[in-house]
Design an enzyme around this catalytic site. Structure first.
Site, mmCIF file in Angstrom:
data_model
loop_
_atom_site.group_PDB
_atom_site.id
_atom_site.type_symbol
_atom_site.label_atom_id
_atom_site.label_comp_id
_atom_site.label_asym_id
_atom_site.label_seq_id
_atom_site.Cartn_x
_atom_site.Cartn_y
_atom_site.Cartn_z
ATOM 1 N N ARG A 93 0.836 -1.404 -0.121
ATOM 2 C CA ARG A 93 -0.114 0.152 0.464
ATOM 3 C C ARG A 93 0.873 1.204 0.166
ATOM 4 N NH1 ARG A 93 -5.390 -1.299 1.329
ATOM 5 N NH2 ARG A 93 -5.701 1.111 1.614
ATOM 6 N N TRP A 146 2.593 6.267 2.189
ATOM 7 C CA TRP A 146 3.267 6.335 0.897
ATOM 8 C C TRP A 146 2.699 7.560 0.515
ATOM 9 C CZ3 TRP A 146 0.169 9.356 -2.636
ATOM 10 C CH2 TRP A 146 0.210 9.059 -4.336
ATOM 11 N N GLU A 176 -1.777 -0.353 -22.201
ATOM 12 C CA GLU A 176 -1.652 -0.722 -20.942
ATOM 13 C C GLU A 176 0.509 -1.333 -21.653
ATOM 14 O OE1 GLU A 176 -1.900 -2.170 -18.054
ATOM 15 O OE2 GLU A 176 -1.288 -4.566 -18.214
ATOM 16 N N LYS A 235 2.617 -0.201 -18.779
ATOM 17 C CA LYS A 235 3.694 -1.097 -17.576
ATOM 18 C C LYS A 235 5.403 -0.638 -17.637
ATOM 19 C CE LYS A 235 1.331 -2.877 -16.074
ATOM 20 N NZ LYS A 235 -0.056 -3.039 -15.495
ATOM 21 N N HIS A 238 -2.102 12.510 -36.545
ATOM 22 C CA HIS A 238 -2.185 13.582 -36.336
ATOM 23 C C HIS A 238 -1.718 14.571 -35.255
ATOM 24 C CE1 HIS A 238 -6.178 13.277 -38.203
ATOM 25 N NE2 HIS A 238 -6.352 11.609 -37.566
ATOM 26 N N LYS A 255 0.526 -0.032 -4.477
ATOM 27 C CA LYS A 255 -0.217 -1.135 -5.215
ATOM 28 C C LYS A 255 -1.857 -0.526 -4.912
ATOM 29 C CE LYS A 255 -1.293 -5.453 -7.012
ATOM 30 N NZ LYS A 255 -0.719 -5.380 -8.404
HETATM 31 O O1 M6R Z 1 -7.181 -1.803 -7.868
HETATM 32 P P1 M6R Z 1 -7.238 -1.453 -9.026
HETATM 33 O O2 M6R Z 1 -7.766 -2.112 -10.339
HETATM 34 O O3 M6R Z 1 -7.701 -0.905 -9.039
HETATM 35 O O4 M6R Z 1 -5.774 -0.531 -9.746
HETATM 36 C C1 M6R Z 1 -6.558 0.391 -10.217
HETATM 37 C C2 M6R Z 1 -4.782 1.298 -10.927
HETATM 38 O O5 M6R Z 1 -4.553 1.796 -9.909
HETATM 39 C C3 M6R Z 1 -3.854 -0.030 -12.010
HETATM 40 O O6 M6R Z 1 -4.046 -0.881 -12.451
HETATM 41 C C4 M6R Z 1 -2.182 1.310 -11.571
HETATM 42 O O7 M6R Z 1 -2.440 1.727 -13.000
HETATM 43 C C5 M6R Z 1 -1.312 -0.500 -11.904
HETATM 44 N N1 M6R Z 1 -0.272 -0.120 -11.130
HETATM 45 C C6 M6R Z 1 -0.735 -1.158 -13.506
HETATM 46 O O8 M6R Z 1 0.179 -1.967 -13.510
#
Ligand code: M6R
Length: 611
Positions: free
Chosen positions: A27, A75, A484, A488, A507, A606
């Site tokens: 977290r 955090w 995505e 990443k 564009h 996370k």
């Molecule tokens: O837990 P969630 O799926 O709601 O989280 C959403 C985003 O915070 C999460 O996907 C974030 O973009 C990741 N770090 C992507 O790898």
């Protein structure tokens, strides 16, 4: 974000809190802090440090006695990553201690007024106003619990809090408003935590707290109240799901382990949910709302980050196959758009953690407007899972790496199952339903065949590791995959990457292209292949390097681009489940080559529980 934990009971509290903090580290991992109260010596022991729990346990004095402790993994929001800004925070008299997850939005106003009254602040945090505010109410003659209640009524924002006052050593207070907090009730012991994983260290019996509730655990029993002081019935639950220990197995990092788990996660997601002969899906979580689902005229998906890209893939196939108007909203913007939704709208929240504050806020907004809400959530028992009207669990298994990988593919799979559930009630034919389900079952093996190329992709990633920028392109179903892939790469390697629909490149983004700005182009043999190849030509004409992901058997790209990665053939709508795997691997290996901490990238967490 941040993780908070508190224990009061009969055991030594510090080891429990330390183990809990390890489980909550996902977290936030900017700094760690703990407080232990030794009832015999009547002493408070405090330790806080910037850095992660691994370093903390090497240097902190962990032999402290005491059966009450609170802990925090941070955090940073307000104030830099320093020892002073680490939690717990305390009042002038150093008696009231607070750990906090969330943001106190009106902290500056409160702080100004407290400073005028003579309070001395040490940190730059918003949190520190809370112990001082309670102290101020005590000075004015309020009894302690009342001082806590009054303070909770004043602070605005999102928070989960634990409060300890050394003048009341038998009492531990937990409070929640838009921040996750659960109470575990054991045998003469209590544990508060941001999620169930540390709670399972001592008990499976939990109490879920709602916004605006405060719990007083006092001399071996607890009472739950609203901030206004009205007693509230406990919402009891049981942790009836397996909590897996974080274990990398034979892999060097969680991220690569989780990429390699994508086929298994997909199998788990599909298990028991396909009625192949009928071309239908069986989703237990939706049985209660089947009738309302039939009335739905529009689907709105809300999500953030990677989950929003999974939702975008869903948008394409919901409209193509279920013929339902569908739109995807970034949850963080949802409320500002004044979305037009009503009781004929299905709002689907997609979230791995089930705790993302923006997504949760969007769900609440949708519920207020009368929409039917549905969650596609991975973490069982999470706040979003408990807030929505119905849900489909992702079954990706625990995802420990901060960068989401296997959650993405399972979210898409869940959306396919949901789409078929809705579409077969509408116009989708038996043949079409059977075809999609049949192909879904083939995908885990096809994913495995891509993973077999991981060495080749590693070599490729290393070859490109000196570049400072990347452009990711895709069309139709593969546009969200480009998003995505770029996210990443950014997250784990800190290299700038941006994505756009291949057709949008001309564009504007094409101005970026030169020999130092490589593009990663998703070009499977599908209905938009020819158009995508025209974009590849445009890049090559400007000396841009191109890595292409295309379908096995399509040799023509070998001549045109610099490097090719092959994926197996599948239905166009299912390609994202395959084409994303090389992109996950590419980001991982490139970041490793640069020596990055792939599982805990800088500045991230996370579970994003602040707005
Ligand atoms: O837990 P969630 O799926 O709601 O989280 C959403 C985003 O915070 C999460 O996907 C974030 O973009 C990741 N770090 C992507 O790898």
């Amino acid at each position: 974000m941040c993780g908070i934990i508190g224990y009061i009971g009969s055991k030594r509290a510090l080891p429990i809190v330390i183990e809990g903090l390890k489980r909550l580290e996902y977290r936030g991992y900017d700094s760690i802090g703990v407080l232990v109260y030794d009832q015999d010596k009547k002493e408070v022991y405090l330790e806080k440090q910037p850095g992660r729990i691994q370093e903390f346990v090497k240097t902190a004095q962990l032999d402290k006695e005491g059966s009450l402790a609170i802990g925090h993994t941070r955090w940073a929001t307000h104030g830099g990553v320093t020892k002073v800004n680490a939690h717990p925070h305390w009042d002038c008299a150093k008696k009231i201690f607070v750990v906090h997850n969330g943001i106190i939005e009106n902290f500056q106003v409160i702080k100004n007024s407290l400073v005028e009254k003579g309070h001395k602040f040490r940190s730059e945090t918003d949190t520190e106003v809370i112990p001082h505010l309670i102290e101020e109410f005590l000075k004015q003659g309020l009894e302690y619990k009342e001082a806590v209640r009054q303070s909770l009524k004043i602070v605005k924002g999102s928070f989960a809090l634990l409060i300890f006052n050394s003048d009341y050593p038998q009492l531990l207070v937990g409070a929640r408003f838009s921040g996750p907090l659960i109470l575990g009730v054991g045998d003469n012991e209590f544990i508060f935590a941001s999620d169930p994983t540390p709670i399972s260290l001592i008990t499976k019996n939990v109490i879920y707290l709602d916004d605006g509730e405060v719990v007083f655990v006092d001399k071996g029993s607890y009472t739950i109240e609203s901030f206004l002081g009205h007693e509230v019935a406990a919402k009891k639950g049981v942790i009836d799901f397996e909590i897996k220990e974080a274990d990398k197995g034979d892999f060097p990092d969680f991220m690569i382990k989780e990429i390699f788990e994508e086929p298994l996660a997909l199998e788990n997601t599909l298990r028991g949910r396909l009625i192949l002969q009928e071309g239908r899906t069986k989703l237990g979580g939706l049985e209660m709302i089947e009738e309302r689902l039939r009335q739905i005229e529009k689907v709105v998906m809300v999500a953030c980050g990677t989950a929003s890209y999974a939702a975008l893939v869903g948008e394409y196939f919901f409209e193509e196959y279920a013929e339902i108007t569908t739109e995807v909203d970034l949850a963080s913007e949802f409320r500002y758009r004044k979305p037009i939704i009503n009781d004929k709208t299905l709002v689907v929240a997609v979230s791995q953690s089930g705790e993302t504050a923006d997504t949760l806020a969007a769900v609440k907004e949708a519920k207020e407007k009368g929409a039917l809400t549905l969650g596609i959530v991975n973490v069982v028992g999470s706040t979003i899972a408990r807030t929505v009207d119905a849900g489909i669990y992702s079954h990706a298994g625990s995802e420990f790496a901060v960068a989401s990988t296997k959650a993405f593919t399972t979210q898409i799979a869940d959306l396919v199952l949901l789409m078929i559930f809705l579409a077969r009630e509408r116009k989708m034919s038996l043949v079409a339903g059977k075809e999609i389900l049949g192909e879904l079952l083939e995908l885990p093996e096809k994913m495995r065949s891509i993973l077999l190329q991981s060495d080749k992709i590693r070599i490729l990633a290393e070859k490109y590791s000196a570049y400072k920028n990347f452009l990711y392109l895709g069309r139709k179903y593969n546009f969200p995959v480009a998003l995505e892939g770029a996210l990443k790469l950014k997250e784990v390697s800190y290299i700038h990457a941006e994505a756009c629909p291949a057709g949008e490149m001309k564009h504007g983004p094409i101005a970026l292209i030169d020999e130092n700005f490589p593009s990663l182009v998703l070009a499977p043999k599908d209905s938009v292949y020819e158009k995508t190849i025209s974009n590849v030509q445009e890049i090559k004409a400007r000396k841009g390097k191109v890595i292409a992901v295309t379908t096995i058997g399509n040799q023509e790209l070998e001549r045109l681009v610099d490097d090719v990665i092959y994926i197996p053939q599948t239905l166009e709508m299912l390609t994202p489940l395959l084409s994303v795997i090389p992109l996950h691997l590419f980001a991982y290996y490139l970041a490793k080559k640069l020596g990055r901490d792939v599982d805990r990238p800088r500045n991230l967490a996370k579970s994003v529980t602040v707005e």
